[in-house]
Design an enzyme around this catalytic site. Structure first.
Site, PDB file in Angstrom:
ATOM      1  N   GLU A 256     -13.630  -1.070   0.992  1.00 21.02           N
ATOM      2  CA  GLU A 256     -12.708  -2.059   0.417  1.00 21.02           C
ATOM      3  C   GLU A 256     -11.917  -2.610   1.589  1.00 21.02           C
ATOM      4  OE1 GLU A 256     -12.632  -3.060  -2.522  1.00 21.02           O
ATOM      5  OE2 GLU A 256     -13.513  -1.479  -3.750  1.00 21.02           O
ATOM      6  N   CYS A 290      -4.274  -6.605  -0.241  1.00 16.82           N
ATOM      7  CA  CYS A 290      -5.475  -7.283   0.244  1.00 16.82           C
ATOM      8  C   CYS A 290      -5.912  -8.392  -0.708  1.00 16.82           C
ATOM      9  CB  CYS A 290      -6.598  -6.295   0.495  1.00 16.82           C
ATOM     10  SG  CYS A 290      -6.819  -5.161  -0.850  1.00 16.82           S
TER      11      CYS A 290
END
Ligand code: ADP
Length: 484
Positions: A256, A290
Site C-alpha cells: 500500500e 495517502c
C-alpha cells in the site's frame, strides 16, 4: 504521559515477542510533536530478539492454522471488545505520539476496530471450490490455506488502523503476524498487541518489533526464510526497496504505497457537497493520508466561487495541540515535515501560485503548518507532482473533460481519486477511465472495512479490508483426485 492514561498496562516500552514485553540496553525516544517534548523511552529490538520473534511466530502459526474458524472468530471478537473498552486511552496515546487531534484519534481507533470486527466475521467465511474435471475418473477440489508467517512494516500516519487492517485479516486467515511499526509511533502498536494477548490470542501469534533502525529490522522481515509473506504500507520509494529485498526468498508481497489523488469539481457539481467532502478528506490527520486530495481541478466557470467558499471554510479551522478538544486540526509528525511542506508551497509560489490563506513558514522546531489554499496553480507545477502530505490545497482551473481526464491520470500513482458531477454520462466515463484503485463519486470519505482498499500503478498491489482482504493471506491449493 502516564497521568493521562487510565489503563497503565497499555503503556509498554519494549518489543512484544512470544507473549512478553522485552527490553534491551539501547533506547530511543518517542516524542509528542505538538509540544516537541520527549514522552517516553522505548527499547530498540536487537538481533537475537528479532530472530526469536520470527521463530516464535512460525511455531505459533503451526498451531493457529488448526484452530477452528469459530474459535478464531471468538478471540478476534474478544480483542474487539477490549479495544472498545480502552478506546479513550488508545486515542490519547495516539494523539500524544502522533500529534493528530483527539477526535481524529478516536475516529481512527473506531476505524481500526471495524477491521477487527469485519475479519472476526470473515474468519468463518473462507471458501474453496469444486471444479468439473476433464476426465470421468478425476475430481478437482480447490482449498484455501493460510500463507503462514506474515511480516509487516507500517507507517506513523495511522498507527492503529494500518496494523489492525492487516493483522486481523492475517489472524482470520490462520496466519501469524510480526509488525514493525514506525519508530515515531510504537506505543499504539504495543498497546493493541497487549490487548490482543488479554483477549486470548496465543503467544507468538502477534509480535511487535520496535526500533529506529528500520533497515536492520526490515532486512529480517523481508529476507528471513521462515517468513512467507510481507506486507507494507508506506512510501513508494521504500516500498520498491522492500519489494526487491523480498525477491530472493520469493515472498508473497502486498504494497500500500503513496498516492497523488486528483479531486475534480465539474461545472455541474454541487459545490456544497464537494467542499464538505474536501474538508473532511483533506484536513483529517492534517493532510497526512495517502488518499488525501492532492490536486484540486476545478472547472473555470465555478473556480472563483469554489475557491471563495473553500477559503471561508478553511479560515474556520482551529489549529493547535491535538489533546485540546476545541482544536480541529493538529500538527504534522515533526518539524522537518512542516519545513518540507513549506518548501513545496514556496516552490508553487515561485511558479505563479497565489496564497489565499495560510502559506507562511512556521518557526524552526515547530511541527505546525497552517491550513493553506493556493490558487493559480498549473498542472505540472512541482506541487502537483509531489505527495504533499500536509494541509495544503492546490487549485488548478480546467475547461474541458478530455484535458482534465488526461491530467488526472498523468502520474505514476494510482491510489484514490475523486470527482463531483451530476451528469450520469460523466460518472460512467470517469469511473471507468480514471486509472485508480479507488474512485470517490460525489464523495471523498471512502475508507471503510467493507470496501477493498488499494491501488494500481506505483501505488502498489493487494487489497485490504472487505471480502477481498483475506485473499492476500491465503494460498490457493488444488487437489487432483485420480483413479476414482
Ligand atoms: P513515510 O514517508 O510515511 O515515513 P516511509 O516509507 O519512510 O514512509 O515509512 C513507512 C515505514 O517504513 C516506517 O515504519 C519506516 O520506519 C519504514 N522504513 C523506512 N525506510 C525503511 C527501510 N529502508 N527499510 C525498512 N523499513 C523502512
Amino acid at each position: 504521559m502516564r497521568s493521562l492514561i487510565k489503563n497503565q498496562a497499555l503503556i509498554q516500552q519494549g518489543s512484544f515477542i512470544n507473549g512478553q514485553f522485552v527490553s534491551t540496553n539501547y533506547h530511543f525516544e518517542v516524542t509528542n510533536p505538538a509540544k516537541n517534548v520527549t514522552l517516553i523511552q522505548v527499547a530498540e529490538v536487537d538481533a537475537k530478539q528479532l530472530n526469536q520473534a520470527v521463530e516464535s511466530s512460525s511455531l505459533a502459526q503451526k498451531s493457529w492454522q488448526n484452530v477452528p474458524a469459530q474459535e478464531k472468530a471468538r478471540i478476534l471478537r474478544r480483542w474487539l471488545t477490549l479495544l472498545e473498552e480502552n478506546h479513550d486511552d488508545l486515542a490519547t496515546i495516539m494523539s500524544l505520539e502522533q500529534g493528530k487531534t483527539l477526535a481524529d484519534a478516536k475516529a481512527e481507533i473506531a476505524y481500526g476496530n471495524s477491521f477487527v470486527e469485519w475479519f472476526s466475521e470473515e474468519a468463518k467465511r473462507i471458501y474453496g471450490d469444486t471444479v468439473s474435471a476433464p476426465a470421468a475418473d478425476k475430481r478437482i477440489t480447490v482449498i484455501k490455506q493460510p500463507v503462514g508467517v506474515v511480516g509487516a512494516i507500517t507507517p506513523w500516519n495511522f498507527p492503529n488502523a494500518m496494523i489492525t487492517r492487516k493483522a486481523a485479516a492475517a489472524f482470520a486467515a490462520g496466519c501469524s503476524f510480526i509488525v514493525k511499526p514506525a519508530a515515531e509511533t510504537p506505543l499504539s502498536a504495543l498497546a493493541i498487541a497487549y490487548l490482543a494477548q488479554q483477549a486470548g490470542l496465543p503467544d507468538g501469534l502477534f509480535n511487535v518489533v520496535v526500533g529506529e533502525n528500520a533497515q536492520v529490522i526490515g532486512e529480517v522481515l523481508t529476507t528471513h526464510p521462515l517468513i512467507n509473506k510481507f506486507t507494507f504500507t508506506g512510501s513508494t520509494r521504500v516500498g520498491k526497496l522492500l519489494t526487491a529485498q523480498c525477491a530472493n526468498t520469493v515472498k508473497r508481497v502486498s504494497m500500500e504505497l503513496g498516492g497523488n489523488a486528483p479531486f475534480i469539481v465539474f461545472d455541474d457539481a454541487d459545490l456544497e457537497v464537494a467542499i464538505n467532502a474536501l474538508m473532511a478528506n483533506k484536513f483529517r490527520n492534517c493532510g497526512q493520508t495517502c488518499i488525501s486530495a492532492n490536486r484540486i481541478y476545478v472547472h473555470e466557470s465555478v473556480y472563483q466561487q469554489f475557491s471563495q467558499m473553500l477559503v471561508e471554510r478553511v479560515s474556520e479551522l482551529k489549529q493547535g495541540d491535538g489533546l485540546e478538544p476545541t482544536n480541529n486540526i493538529g500538527c504534522l509528525i515533526h518539524h522537518q515535515a512542516a519545513k518540507h511542506v513549506h518548501q513545496l508551497v514556496a516552490g508553487a509560489i515561485e511558479q505563479g501560485a497565489k496564497v489565499q490563506i495560510g502559506g507562511l513558514p512556521t518557526a524552526p522546531e515547530n511541527a505546525f503548518y497552517p491550513p493553506t489554499v493556493l490558487t493559480n496553480v498549473s498542472h505540472g507545477d512541482a506541487i502537483t507532482q509531489a505527495e504533499i502530505f500536509g494541509p495544503v490545497l492546490a487549485l488548478i482551473a480546467f475547461d474541458d473533460d478530455d484535458t482534465v481526464l488526461a491530467q488526472a491520470n498523468d502520474t505514476d500513482y494510482g491510489l484514490a481519486c475523486y470527482f463531483f458531477t451530476q451528469q450520469l454520462k460523466r460518472v460512467n466515463r470517469f469511473s471507468e477511465q480514471l486509472d485508480y484503485g479507488m474512485v470517490g463519486i460525489n464523495d471523498a470519505v471512502i475508507s471503510n472495512a467493507a470496501a477493498p482498499f488499494g491501488g494500481v500503478k506505483q501505488s502498489g498491489y493487494g487489497r485490504e479490508g472487505s471480502k477481498y482482504g483475506l485473499d492476500d493471506f491465503l494460498d490457493v491449493k488444488y487437489l487432483c483426485h485420480g483413479a476414482l
